[in-house]
Design an enzyme around this catalytic site. Structure first.
Site, PDB file in Angstrom:
ATOM      1  N   ARG A 139      11.567  55.941  61.172  1.00 53.13           N
ATOM      2  CA  ARG A 139      11.877  56.141  62.142  1.00 53.13           C
ATOM      3  C   ARG A 139      11.907  57.814  62.811  1.00 53.13           C
ATOM      4  O   ARG A 139      11.511  58.152  63.631  1.00 53.13           O
ATOM      5  CB  ARG A 139      13.120  55.696  62.637  1.00 53.13           C
ATOM      6  CG  ARG A 139      13.897  55.907  63.932  1.00 53.13           C
ATOM      7  CD  ARG A 139      14.200  54.971  64.896  1.00 53.13           C
ATOM      8  NE  ARG A 139      13.324  53.572  64.690  1.00 53.13           N
ATOM      9  CZ  ARG A 139      13.756  52.347  64.567  1.00 53.13           C
ATOM     10  NH1 ARG A 139      15.138  52.125  64.655  1.00 53.13           N
ATOM     11  NH2 ARG A 139      12.968  51.501  64.683  1.00 53.13           N
ATOM     12  N   TYR A 140      12.667  58.448  61.645  1.00 52.71           N
ATOM     13  CA  TYR A 140      12.666  59.759  61.815  1.00 52.71           C
ATOM     14  C   TYR A 140      11.799  60.558  60.894  1.00 52.71           C
ATOM     15  O   TYR A 140      11.561  60.120  59.920  1.00 52.71           O
ATOM     16  CB  TYR A 140      14.073  60.304  61.680  1.00 52.71           C
ATOM     17  CG  TYR A 140      15.359  59.515  62.282  1.00 52.71           C
ATOM     18  CD1 TYR A 140      15.563  59.914  63.604  1.00 52.71           C
ATOM     19  CD2 TYR A 140      15.977  58.390  61.578  1.00 52.71           C
ATOM     20  CE1 TYR A 140      16.811  59.412  64.264  1.00 52.71           C
ATOM     21  CE2 TYR A 140      17.014  57.925  62.318  1.00 52.71           C
ATOM     22  CZ  TYR A 140      17.269  58.319  63.735  1.00 52.71           C
ATOM     23  OH  TYR A 140      18.394  57.670  64.373  1.00 52.71           O
ATOM     24  N   ARG A 143      13.223  61.612  57.348  1.00 53.32           N
ATOM     25  CA  ARG A 143      13.962  60.553  56.587  1.00 53.32           C
ATOM     26  C   ARG A 143      13.407  59.198  56.784  1.00 53.32           C
ATOM     27  O   ARG A 143      12.957  58.679  57.806  1.00 53.32           O
ATOM     28  CB  ARG A 143      15.380  60.627  56.774  1.00 53.32           C
ATOM     29  CG  ARG A 143      15.912  60.512  58.392  1.00 53.32           C
ATOM     30  CD  ARG A 143      17.093  61.379  58.377  1.00 53.32           C
ATOM     31  NE  ARG A 143      17.886  61.214  59.623  1.00 53.32           N
ATOM     32  CZ  ARG A 143      17.600  61.625  60.807  1.00 53.32           C
ATOM     33  NH1 ARG A 143      16.386  62.604  60.839  1.00 53.32           N
ATOM     34  NH2 ARG A 143      18.235  61.546  61.838  1.00 53.32           N
ATOM     35  N   CYS A 152      22.992  40.280  49.759  1.00 50.39           N
ATOM     36  CA  CYS A 152      24.413  40.744  49.915  1.00 50.39           C
ATOM     37  C   CYS A 152      25.246  39.814  49.047  1.00 50.39           C
ATOM     38  O   CYS A 152      24.968  38.756  49.087  1.00 50.39           O
ATOM     39  CB  CYS A 152      24.677  41.076  51.144  1.00 50.39           C
ATOM     40  SG  CYS A 152      23.553  41.986  52.300  1.00 50.39           S
ATOM     41  N   CYS A 156      27.761  38.904  56.342  1.00 49.20           N
ATOM     42  CA  CYS A 156      28.444  39.539  57.771  1.00 49.20           C
ATOM     43  C   CYS A 156      28.066  38.801  58.751  1.00 49.20           C
ATOM     44  O   CYS A 156      26.729  38.950  59.085  1.00 49.20           O
ATOM     45  CB  CYS A 156      28.585  41.122  57.578  1.00 49.20           C
ATOM     46  SG  CYS A 156      29.047  42.007  56.312  1.00 49.20           S
ATOM     47  N   CYS A 159      25.748  40.869  61.303  1.00 49.46           N
ATOM     48  CA  CYS A 159      24.864  41.534  60.652  1.00 49.46           C
ATOM     49  C   CYS A 159      23.437  41.769  61.564  1.00 49.46           C
ATOM     50  O   CYS A 159      22.820  40.985  62.168  1.00 49.46           O
ATOM     51  CB  CYS A 159      24.194  41.007  59.237  1.00 49.46           C
ATOM     52  SG  CYS A 159      23.077  41.669  58.496  1.00 49.46           S
ATOM     53  N   ARG A 161      20.599  42.844  60.528  1.00 43.99           N
ATOM     54  CA  ARG A 161      19.373  42.491  59.855  1.00 43.99           C
ATOM     55  C   ARG A 161      19.459  41.105  59.413  1.00 43.99           C
ATOM     56  O   ARG A 161      18.684  40.749  58.492  1.00 43.99           O
ATOM     57  CB  ARG A 161      19.191  43.480  58.641  1.00 43.99           C
ATOM     58  CG  ARG A 161      18.863  44.877  59.087  1.00 43.99           C
ATOM     59  CD  ARG A 161      17.933  45.609  57.945  1.00 43.99           C
ATOM     60  NE  ARG A 161      18.052  47.021  58.574  1.00 43.99           N
ATOM     61  CZ  ARG A 161      18.945  47.911  58.054  1.00 43.99           C
ATOM     62  NH1 ARG A 161      19.675  47.704  56.977  1.00 43.99           N
ATOM     63  NH2 ARG A 161      18.837  49.031  58.663  1.00 43.99           N
ATOM     64  N   ASP A 320      24.771  45.960  67.687  1.00 44.17           N
ATOM     65  CA  ASP A 320      23.522  45.912  68.349  1.00 44.17           C
ATOM     66  C   ASP A 320      23.326  44.535  69.029  1.00 44.17           C
ATOM     67  O   ASP A 320      23.773  43.553  68.538  1.00 44.17           O
ATOM     68  CB  ASP A 320      22.308  46.021  67.189  1.00 44.17           C
ATOM     69  CG  ASP A 320      22.320  47.303  66.549  1.00 44.17           C
ATOM     70  OD1 ASP A 320      22.596  48.361  67.402  1.00 44.17           O
ATOM     71  OD2 ASP A 320      21.846  47.514  65.586  1.00 44.17           O
ATOM     72  N   ASP A 357      22.322  52.388  68.661  1.00 40.69           N
ATOM     73  CA  ASP A 357      21.135  52.508  68.079  1.00 40.69           C
ATOM     74  C   ASP A 357      20.106  51.953  69.503  1.00 40.69           C
ATOM     75  O   ASP A 357      20.144  50.999  69.805  1.00 40.69           O
ATOM     76  CB  ASP A 357      20.704  51.502  66.942  1.00 40.69           C
ATOM     77  CG  ASP A 357      19.763  52.120  65.812  1.00 40.69           C
ATOM     78  OD1 ASP A 357      18.855  52.737  66.264  1.00 40.69           O
ATOM     79  OD2 ASP A 357      20.203  51.922  64.704  1.00 40.69           O
ATOM     80  N   LYS A 364      19.613  56.310  66.341  1.00 42.21           N
ATOM     81  CA  LYS A 364      21.060  56.538  66.698  1.00 42.21           C
ATOM     82  C   LYS A 364      21.361  57.608  67.744  1.00 42.21           C
ATOM     83  O   LYS A 364      20.970  58.691  67.671  1.00 42.21           O
ATOM     84  CB  LYS A 364      21.751  56.814  65.449  1.00 42.21           C
ATOM     85  CG  LYS A 364      21.665  55.776  64.357  1.00 42.21           C
ATOM     86  CD  LYS A 364      22.286  56.265  62.934  1.00 42.21           C
ATOM     87  CE  LYS A 364      22.049  55.209  61.985  1.00 42.21           C
ATOM     88  NZ  LYS A 364      20.467  55.113  61.426  1.00 42.21           N
TER      89      LYS A 364
HETATM   90  C1  LIG Z   1      20.191  55.164  60.442  1.00 42.56           C
HETATM   91  C2  LIG Z   1      18.941  55.356  59.992  1.00 42.56           C
HETATM   92  C3  LIG Z   1      18.580  56.417  59.373  1.00 42.56           C
HETATM   93  C4  LIG Z   1      19.474  57.510  58.945  1.00 42.56           C
HETATM   94  O1  LIG Z   1      20.027  58.120  60.009  1.00 42.56           O
HETATM   95  P1  LIG Z   1      21.148  59.321  59.770  1.00 42.56           P
HETATM   96  O2  LIG Z   1      21.614  59.643  61.167  1.00 42.56           O
HETATM   97  O3  LIG Z   1      20.418  60.313  59.006  1.00 42.56           O
HETATM   98  O4  LIG Z   1      22.146  58.899  58.914  1.00 42.56           O
HETATM   99  C5  LIG Z   1      17.270  56.607  58.808  1.00 42.56           C
HETATM  100  N1  LIG Z   1      16.301  55.508  59.228  1.00 42.56           N
HETATM  101  C6  LIG Z   1      16.743  54.546  60.008  1.00 42.56           C
HETATM  102  C7  LIG Z   1      15.671  53.409  60.396  1.00 42.56           C
HETATM  103  C8  LIG Z   1      18.094  54.569  60.381  1.00 42.56           C
HETATM  104  O5  LIG Z   1      18.391  53.230  61.008  1.00 42.56           O
HETATM  105  S1  SF4 Z   2      26.274  43.981  57.598  1.00 41.17           S
HETATM  106 FE1  SF4 Z   2      24.255  42.685  56.803  1.00 41.17          FE
HETATM  107  S2  SF4 Z   2      22.991  43.811  55.391  1.00 41.17           S
HETATM  108 FE2  SF4 Z   2      25.104  44.724  55.607  1.00 41.17          FE
HETATM  109  S3  SF4 Z   2      26.375  43.952  53.980  1.00 41.17           S
HETATM  110 FE3  SF4 Z   2      26.640  42.592  55.781  1.00 41.17          FE
HETATM  111  S4  SF4 Z   2      25.141  40.923  55.664  1.00 41.17           S
HETATM  112 FE4  SF4 Z   2      24.680  42.588  54.215  1.00 41.17          FE
END
Ligand SMILES: *Cc1c(COP(=O)(O)O)cnc(C)c1O
Ligand code: SF4
Length: 394
Positions: A139-140, A143, A152, A156, A159, A161, A320, A357, A364
């Site tokens: 995304r960025y 990073r 996991c 949660c 979650c 994802r 989200d 997000d 973010k």
């Molecule tokens: C959160 C996230 C990061 C890291 O973001 P930081 O603000 O640097 O902690 C990098 N990639 C993705 C896709 C993210 O969701």
């Molecule tokens: S939020 Fe989702 S990915 Fe994170 S620990 Fe919980 S279930 Fe696992």
């Protein structure tokens, strides 16, 4: 409610959370729960045992807590993706009588998860679209996120994802990250790799080490971090052996998902101490959850307790708009008010950044109280945390 009424209510809630936390800390005696009365302490401490004995069915859970009709129906519907899985450790922290117990609500599915809201999406942060290779989200520019597993210790209910995460047969072929590693290798702009998932610590130590070695071998990657929830849901996973392995690849930073002060038990503290003692910098990430941590004094208590175990509060996420989480979501103003009640009122180290997000892949975006009242011709009019007005001349 006027300010005074809010303050009185918050004070009441604060004393409630303090007692809850104390209770959870002394109720660690798992043998008092009939389901676990014959478990020997060596098994209890063994993270594989904890994983194998996770609560997966309504029948088992009913032996630990008194289920409500909403929960019974929720468990029935939560098969497949993001099924129910609760570590015995976490189960002992749940209040058996109170359906609103913050630990219970994070772990036990309820029927509201199957509500369809027009604002909710399967993949609100458009992670799948921004995936240049399997297991990656880019995304960025500098990073990258590497999703090391889709499992996991505990699932949660909030979650983000949930489209990916759950109990399914995952490939554990040793070559499954090859394309991801090649992508990072060929993209010299990537200086920061975040290993997350799922939870990377579901993997065995050897598998994690091989992955870390491959990333460490890429010269332009200078910053490596791991996102996890096991210090909270399965603290037994943080073993001497794991910590010693990670130490070899220092510096590795760690982001740990914490949502409520009740999660910071003596056992959790032992795990965080082991990580911090090894020199690993620790940060927290929390999701703002309705009825769980949406009161300023609960968040404040969480942040203070995190500092006590050497975890620096990093982010609070707005929940989200992912399908099935409507019952957890608060208005954005609730999050902004929490930051308002922290900044200036307590140690700056206890103040995380509240972020949304950006739906559709915006990344973010920080949101918070506005302290700049006006800005013109070299003159900034500001307010402080008490609402007093100050002028700064440039
Ligand atoms: C959160 C996230 C990061 C890291 O973001 P930081 O603000 O640097 O902690 C990098 N990639 C993705 C896709 C993210 O969701
Ligand atoms: S939020 Fe989702 S990915 Fe994170 S620990 Fe919980 S279930 Fe696992």
């Amino acid at each position: 409610m006027n300010n005074h009424a809010v303050a009185v209510e918050d004070q009441k809630l604060l004393s409630e959370t303090v007692t809850q936390t104390r209770l959870s800390r002394s109720s660690q005696d798992y043998q008092q729960i009939s389901l676990y009365k014959d478990v020997n302490p060596l098994d209890w401490e063994d993270w594989h045992w904890q994983l194998n004995r996770r609560i997966r069915t309504k029948e088992e859970l009913a032996q630990v807590i008194k289920l409500t009709p909403e929960e019974e129906e929720g468990i029935k519907k939560a098969s497949g993706r993001l099924s129910m899985a609760i570590t015995p450790y976490w189960a002992t922290l749940i209040d058996p009588e109170d359906p609103n117990c913050p630990l219970r609500r994070q772990a036990v599915p309820v029927v509201f998860e199957s509500l369809i809201s027009p604002h909710e999406m399967v993949d609100p942060c458009a992670e799948d679209r921004d995936s240049p290779a399997p297991h990656l989200v880019h995304r960025y520019p500098d990073r990258i996120l590497l999703l090391a597993t889709e499992s996991c210790a505990m699932y949660c209910r909030h979650c983000t994802r949930r489209r990916l995460v759950g109990e399914q047969i995952e490939s554990n072929s040793p070559t499954r990250f090859d394309a991801a590693i090649e992508y990072i290798k060929s993209n010299r702009k990537i200086r920061d790799v975040l290993i997350s998932g799922g939870d990377p610590f579901i993997l065995e130590d050897e598998e994690i080490e091989i992955l870390i070695q491959k990333i460490r071998a890429i010269s332009h990657v200078e910053f490596l971090r791991i996102g996890t929830r096991v210090p909270v849901t399965l603290p037994h996973r943080i073993t001497e052996k794991l910590v010693n392995m990670l130490k070899k690849y220092a510096p590795i930073w760690m982001s740990i998902h914490f949502n409520h002060p009740k999660e910071i038990t003596k056992r959790c503290k032992i795990a965080c101490d082991m990580l911090a003692d090894s020199g690993m910098p620790l940060g927290s990430q929390s999701v703002l959850l309705k009825g769980i941590n949406d009161r300023p004094y609960i968040m404040k208590r969480l942040m203070h307790e995190l500092l006590q175990i050497r975890v620096r509060p990093y982010y609070i996420y707005q929940c989200d708009p992912v399908r099935g989480t409507q019952h957890f979501r608060t208005p954005v103003a609730v999050g902004i008010n929490i930051i308002e009640k922290l900044r200036g009122h307590t140690s700056g180290y206890a103040v995380p950044t509240y972020v949304i997000d950006g739906p559709g892949g915006g990344g973010k975006i920080p949101v918070g109280p506005n302290y700049v009242l006006s800005q013109a011709k070299g003159k900034y009019v500001l307010r402080n945390y008490k609402g007093k007005i100050y002028t700064y001349l440039e």
